[in-house]
Each structure stands twice: as C-alpha cells, then as structure tokens.
Design an enzyme around this catalytic site. Sequence first.
Site: not given
Length: 367
Positions: A45, A331, A334
Amino acid sequence: MAKSSFVITFLFIFSFTSSLVIQTKSYRHYPQLNVTASLFIFGDSLFDPGNNNYIKTLGQANFYPYGETFFKYPSGRFCDGRLISDFIAEYAKLPFIPPYLFPGNHDFKYGVNFASAGSGALSETARGFVIDLHTQLGYFKNVSNQLRQQIGDADAKALLSRAVYIISVGSNDYSFPFVRNITIPNTQQFVGMVIGNLTEVIKEIYNIGGRKMGFLSLDHFGCYPYGRVLEGGNNGACFDKFIPFINLHNTQLSILLKELQSELKGFKYSLADQYTFTEERLNHPSKYGFEEEKVACCGSGPYRGHPSCGGRRGEKEYELCENVKDHVFFDFAHSTEKFNEQFALEAWNGKPNGLGSYNLKGLFESE
Ligand SMILES: *[C@@H]1O[C@H](CO)[C@@H](O)[C@H](O)[C@H]1NC(C)=O
Ligand SMILES: *[C@@H]1O[C@H](CO)[C@@H](O)[C@H](O)[C@H]1NC(C)=O
Ligand SMILES: *[C@@H]1O[C@H](CO)[C@@H](O)[C@H](O)[C@H]1NC(C)=O
Ligand SMILES: *[C@@H]1O[C@H](CO)[C@@H](O)[C@H](O)[C@H]1NC(C)=O
C-alpha cells in the site's frame, strides 16, 4: 472492533484522469522528454496507486476522503494525496506511473506500477485479497515481453537496464499473523522466508534485465495508529512485538543487498532508512512541522487506529481531522502526503545508506 473487519481492511487504488494517462510517444523520442530512466514499482500500500481497485478485496481506498489533498478524487491510494512513489516519479521528471491493472494500459515506456495494498513477499499473506509479489513479478515478465514486441529487443533491453525498480514489501508479512491472531512464527525462520522470497524476485528482475533497484528499510509500524490499538489502545505505547522481526529483516536486507552487489554484475541499489526517518518524526514532530504524531487524521477508535476511514470497510462511523497537514498519519496504517513528501525527498537526495550504494537520484542518473 471485530477482529475480522480489522483483518480484511488490513489486506491491503482509480478512475484515471487524463493527466495520468501516459502519452503515446515512441521510445526513440525518449531523450527529448528529459527522462533519465523509467520507473517500475512493486510492493504494498505504500506504493499502490489503485491496482486494488480492479481486484475483489476490501483493501481499497477508492472513496472519499482518500485523495482529497492533491488529486481531488479517490484514486485508490491509501493517502490524502501523493505516495512516496508519486514523488519519486515527479523528481525523476516522469509522469505519475499508472497501475498495471488500469484497463487499456499498454504503454510501458515510462514504467508501470504493480503494487497492491496488503500484499507481502509471501503468497500466504492476505492470500486471495491481494496481488502478491510473485504475481507482480509475473505481470512484469509480461510487460517486458510486450516492450520487446513494441520497441524491439535492443531498445527494450536498454530501457529495462536503465530503468529504476522500487520495491516496498515485508510489513504486511510480519503484521498479518499478529492482526489475525494466528500462531506467531519463529523470528529467524519467518524473516528468512520473507528475505528468501524477496531475493528470488530481485534475481528474477535482474534476469529480465533490471539493474537499478531501490528499497526501504521496514518502518516501526508498531507505532502506526493500528499498532497502538494492538497494544491496547489507551496508554500511547507502540506495539513492540513487531520489533524483533523488523530489526532482523532490516539487518538481513542490508546484508543481502551488499552481497547481490558483488554477486550480480551491474547490480546497483539504494536503501532508504525508513525506520530512523519515522522515529525521528515521532520523537520530534514539531521540528518537522507536525502537531500530531499518534492520532490519524481519518478513522475511529483510539488514535483513529481502526481502518474505518471513509466508512466503507464494515465500520460506518469515522472522524476526519480539520487540518491534515498537522498529522503524520492519514489513516490507521498510512502516512499523510506531507510526510510522504519529506521521506521521498530524503530517499531522493539523502546520504546513501551502505557502502557503494546510491540515493535514488544517483540511481536514476547512473548508467
Ligand atoms: C530538457 O532539458 C533541457 C536542459 O535542462 C532543456 O533545455 C529542454 O528545454 C528540456 N526539454 C523538454 C522537452 O523539457
Ligand atoms: C499479458 O498481457 C496480455 C496483453 O495485455 C494479456 O492478454 C495477458 O492476459 C497477460 N498475461 C498475464 C499473465 O498477465
Ligand atoms: C488470540 O488467540 C489466543 C489463543 O487462541 C486467545 O487466547 C486470545 O484471546 C486471542 N486474542 C484476541 C485479541 O483475540
Ligand atoms: C518463500 O515462501 C514460501 C512460503 O510462502 C516458503 O515455503 C519458501 O521456502 C520461501 N522461499 C525461500 C527461498 O525462502
């Protein structure tokens, strides 16, 4: 929070705008584009620009408020704006590198991005919900074949050897057993498996023609908001059970890269020290322009460490901060665009980490 919803979101995105679509120009015009090298991107990610939009998974971020700071639409990136890999493309004077799975994408001259949120070096990690590193490598083989057909063997070979390959992988392999609360593997053995699988992939990229590869050390992700939740979520402490895995992985990665440098002719690398970089900001946030280093901008629960940002992963209610620029984290797992830019700049320009290694700028400019 139910363990299962946490897991699924942890398995860690694009409607594409025209500005991101690669222009069709022949490779022969390449030098006139002032592009030193193209960029192929692998991993999780940290680098996924939206490949997960095209697979069946809850590990997606293609909804509000993701993407609000920069793109003004939810591309699928787990961020309010640009990722580290986006900044690297900018510094290299490349366009944003599109996700491999973006439909109709057949122009790979500037490179392409295979990263998939939630993925690891091991195919067991979030199996069925991510594109694991070996599958990403399979896609790259396909791309190299298509390049040969499009621009011929000689130009394809030149493009692939001049290109830079950046890889972010490992944190999902190590966090998966903890988040799933399954038997925690032996540290030596497990790190050996992750590094072993990463080594195979590096060697395959080399065999296909890649020479210049950029890596990150693993971050102390036990200090991410979800890590503080795993730790109990109320005393501000980081989840320290990751640390033996992170330390051993980082030591073995730097040893491996030095070995590959002497083993593989023409192999060049950069290794950006993400761990130290983040630690410094978590210890002295205000020195780097941050006000909040523990609580995410978007999410719910303690430290907004539940993966509920956007309300589409089971938990519907979530909070959103007013000023994203105050936050290290966007979040549960991240960092914000602001943080990503600082790190990308360090990886680009910073002092190379390891004898004979490069920073990313040096890697791009090297022959
Ligand atoms: C490429 O770079 C050179 C020197 O920096 C500059 O003069 C030229 O205008 C640039 N070309 C393009 C197409 O940007
Ligand atoms: C390789 O690319 C071709 C053309 O885009 C596609 O039809 C094929 O499914 C791809 N194969 C793999 C394994 O990705
Ligand atoms: C994790 O699993 C162990 C053993 O199966 C169990 O005792 C424990 O309660 C579980 N922890 C959580 C947070 O679910
Ligand atoms: C790669 O990972 C698998 C588990 O997914 C493991 O069985 C295998 O031994 C690993 N390969 C290497 C070279 O470590």
